[in-house]
Enzyme design. Structure first.
Site, mmCIF file in Angstrom:
data_model
loop_
_atom_site.group_PDB
_atom_site.id
_atom_site.type_symbol
_atom_site.label_atom_id
_atom_site.label_comp_id
_atom_site.label_asym_id
_atom_site.label_seq_id
_atom_site.Cartn_x
_atom_site.Cartn_y
_atom_site.Cartn_z
ATOM 1 N N GLU A 180 19.084 2.345 -27.926
ATOM 2 C CA GLU A 180 19.093 3.078 -29.192
ATOM 3 C C GLU A 180 17.669 3.444 -29.630
ATOM 4 O O GLU A 180 17.300 3.309 -30.799
ATOM 5 C CB GLU A 180 19.804 2.269 -30.285
ATOM 6 N N GLU A 264 28.875 3.132 -26.870
ATOM 7 C CA GLU A 264 29.306 2.200 -27.908
ATOM 8 C C GLU A 264 30.397 2.886 -28.730
ATOM 9 O O GLU A 264 30.122 3.727 -29.586
ATOM 10 C CB GLU A 264 28.143 1.752 -28.800
#
Length: 626
Positions: A180, A264
């Site tokens: 991320e 995710e």
């Protein structure tokens, strides 16, 4: 021997190795994932090895397979593997290689997410706390000292799991670069984009140099690919439900083609102390699962099974309302497989969808592990924590020292300062990290709490009295720009009536890295009766007791009527409890219990209602907010 015969014998000798390598071949080509030459969508579930006792790994992986998944994804947590500089630990619940081997034995592919930053609602986002003590260190940045440490970690990780890559015949098919990172780029606009990209590229190169020669990928929100993607790694989108947008943005950063993956996909959400427990509707999760599968989008359920933040492993977030949002001990996540490994309605809904889209057989759901209830555990001893702490040798300084300056990662520190003249007024500790109970000569006078932004209180300290401040580290921030400010304890001047209090601060360290042994605390341990209860009310205490079992199983210890603290079962720290909720029970895995005598130790920080017993129940309480 004839040349053709020699060639034939060599072929026969090496055939098993050739077959093994072919059996686990995995590649990205023509906009798709290929395994052994066939297009193979990834239907993965995130599950983290240290959040589950290793004795339960196979059961949980079998639960995933029975849900219809073909892949296990896991972060790798640098801080549990290198607790001290150069000291490595891959044993027990940290035995990552064994976890991966079990997944392979169960016919699952593995996605490895080594960070070095992982977020994961995990203490410091997976970074070792001691990085903060290295001179010149700047984490998550193109910084020589930091990259020296990440290289050591990545190289050591490869030694542990390199033989389990699919290129070596193992089950690991993909490895993530950083994590991320696009989010961090957007949060740290003080760092030039070119410098961010240079750092990201160097982490990718460190993985390649170490030997990770399987397909690499990045994962970010779809609007964050500009900062988070890196050449040579497949970009995947976290939390993206708009399939058209997913394909558009991946095409933009991947030469106009897929494969398309949501690394995710959230069937639940994270939870904090003092905040409502989030829940996601099972039917919505099932509908989104179907939308992905019928549009050839690979997915990774984050989390498919959350498990537990045992010990001091839980991290923290923050927002405008709260300066710190410590994560619960439970990492149930409202996931399809519950904290204790149970099938849920969400599990069944998703399983029914996946059955429609896969050609491989889906096995029956495994039975859940046995559950027991213990109606009463007697706590027959109680210890005065301030009393025994102040008999220890303190570290003394002119001003309070942080945990890091004390070379302590976790737990508690008792800060004391004696006053030979009376003083009264407002006590201010703006640098409190994170929770403090304040005493004067052992008598509780108040609580300061970073979570509730309470940094000051009225105080009156008489002549020749001692101020005592018991400070708890509630978990380092794991996400956002504040991750670079993660020292613990008291990190700023302590003031009373606006005056900085300096001179002869004594600090008594209580890391609770091992279970306290009350047999060694002579003079501060009492039989747990009415007189001891009256004497120690509102004081931090340690309770201990034993209980006998004729059968073992999973259970949940009920702490709803307690205050705040941690619990050890047979020497294992099972995590924090706190009366604010929403979590009111702590999970005790049956494999940590034994037939015969068992031991319990409870560190209770508040002790507003002295206790003589505790009980366990068969059902967890995770949604009761006080």
């Amino acid at each position: 021997m004839h040349k053709k015969n020699i060639i034939w014998l060599l072929f026969v000798a090496f055939l098993p190795l050739f077959v093994m390598a072919q059996k686990n071949n995995f590649e990205i080509k023509d906009g798709a994932f290929y395994r052994n030459g066939k297009v193979t969508p990834i239907i993965s579930g995130e599950m983290h090895y240290p959040r589950i006792p290793h004795q339960y790994w196979r059961h949980r992986i079998q639960m995933m397979k029975a849900m219809g998944l073909n892949t296990v994804a896991t972060y790798v947590f640098w801080n549990i593997h290198e607790p001290e500089p150069g000291v490595w630990d891959f044993t027990g619940d940290k035995n990552l290689a064994e976890y991966i081997k079990i997944a392979g034995e169960e016919g699952m592919m593995v996605i490895l997410r080594p960070g070095p930053y992982v977020c994961a609602e995990w203490e410091f986002g997976g970074y070792p706390w001691w990085l903060q003590n290295i001179k010149g260190m700047e984490i998550r940045k193109d910084n020589a000292e930091f990259l020296k440490c990440t290289k050591a970690y990545i190289d050591r990780l490869y030694k542990e799991v390199g033989g389990l890559l699919c290129t070596k015949g193992g089950p690991i098919v993909m490895v993530q670069c950083e994590n991320e990172f696009g989010s961090y780029v957007s949060q740290r606009t003080d760092i030039p984009l070119e410098e961010h990209r240079a750092y990201n590229a160097k982490i990718k190169q460190q993985l390649a140099d170490a030997g990770f020669d399987v397909p690499l990928f990045t994962s970010d929100g779809s609007w964050l690919f500009e900062g988070g993607s890196t050449p040579g790694a497949l970009p995947t989108a976290n939390g993206e439900s708009d399939i058209a947008n997913l394909k558009k943005v991946v095409d933009q950063y991947h030469n106009g083609k897929g494969p398309y993956m949501v690394a995710e996909f959230y069937p639940g959400w994270l939870s904090h102390w003092a905040e409502p427990f989030p829940q996601l509707d099972a039917s919505k999760v099932a509908r989104q699962t179907e939308a992905y599968l019928k549009n050839d989008v690979s997915i990774n359920f984050y989390m498919v099974h959350g498990g537990t933040n045992f010990g001091f492993t839980s991290g923290a977030n923050y927002d405008k309302k709260r300066d710190i949002q410590p994560d619960l001990t439970s990492y149930d996540y409202d996931a399809p497989i519950s904290e204790a490994g149970w099938e849920t309605p969400k599990y069944d809904s998703v399983r029914n969808v996946i059955k429609k889209y896969v050609k491989y057989p889906i096995p029956a759901v495994p039975d859940k592990n046995p559950i027991i209830e213990i109606p009463s555990i007697k706590l027959n001893k109680v210890a005065d924590v301030i009393g025994f702490a102040e008999k220890m040798k303190p570290v003394s300084a002119d001003t309070p020292l942080t945990f890091e300056q004390l070379n302590q990662g976790y737990g508690y520190v008792l800060y004391t300062r004696r006053f030979n003249q009376p003083i009264s007024g407002i006590l201010e500790i703006p640098g409190l990290r994170d929770y403090a109970v304040v005493y004067v000569d052992g008598e509780k006078v108040g609580v300061l709490n970073r979570n509730a932004k309470i940094y000051s209180m009225e105080i009156e300290i008489p002549f020749n009295a001692t101020l005592q401040i018991l400070v708890e580290n509630m978990g380092r921030i794991n996400y956002g720009s504040e991750i670079v400010h993660n020292n613990k304890g008291i990190i700023s001047p302590v003031k009373i009536v606006g005056r900085e209090i300096t001179g002869e601060w004594d600090m008594y360290q209580l890391p609770m890295s091992e279970v306290p042994d009350l047999s060694k605390l002579t003079g501060d341990v009492y039989d747990n009766n009415e007189s001891a209860s009256a004497k120690l009310k509102d004081c931090p205490v340690i309770y201990s007791g034993t209980f006998t079992l004729d059968k073992i199983g999973d259970t949940f210890i009920d702490m709803e009527n307690w205050g705040k603290g941690i619990i050890f079962i047979n020497g294992i720290n099972i995590g924090r409890y706190w009366q604010v909720g929403p979590q009111q029970t702590l999970y005790i895995p049956g494999v940590w219990l034994k037939k015969g005598e068992n031991k319990i130790v409870v560190f209770e920080q508040l002790n507003e209602k002295p206790k003589t017993e505790v009980r366990t129940v068969k059902t967890p309480v995770l949604m009761k907010l006080n």
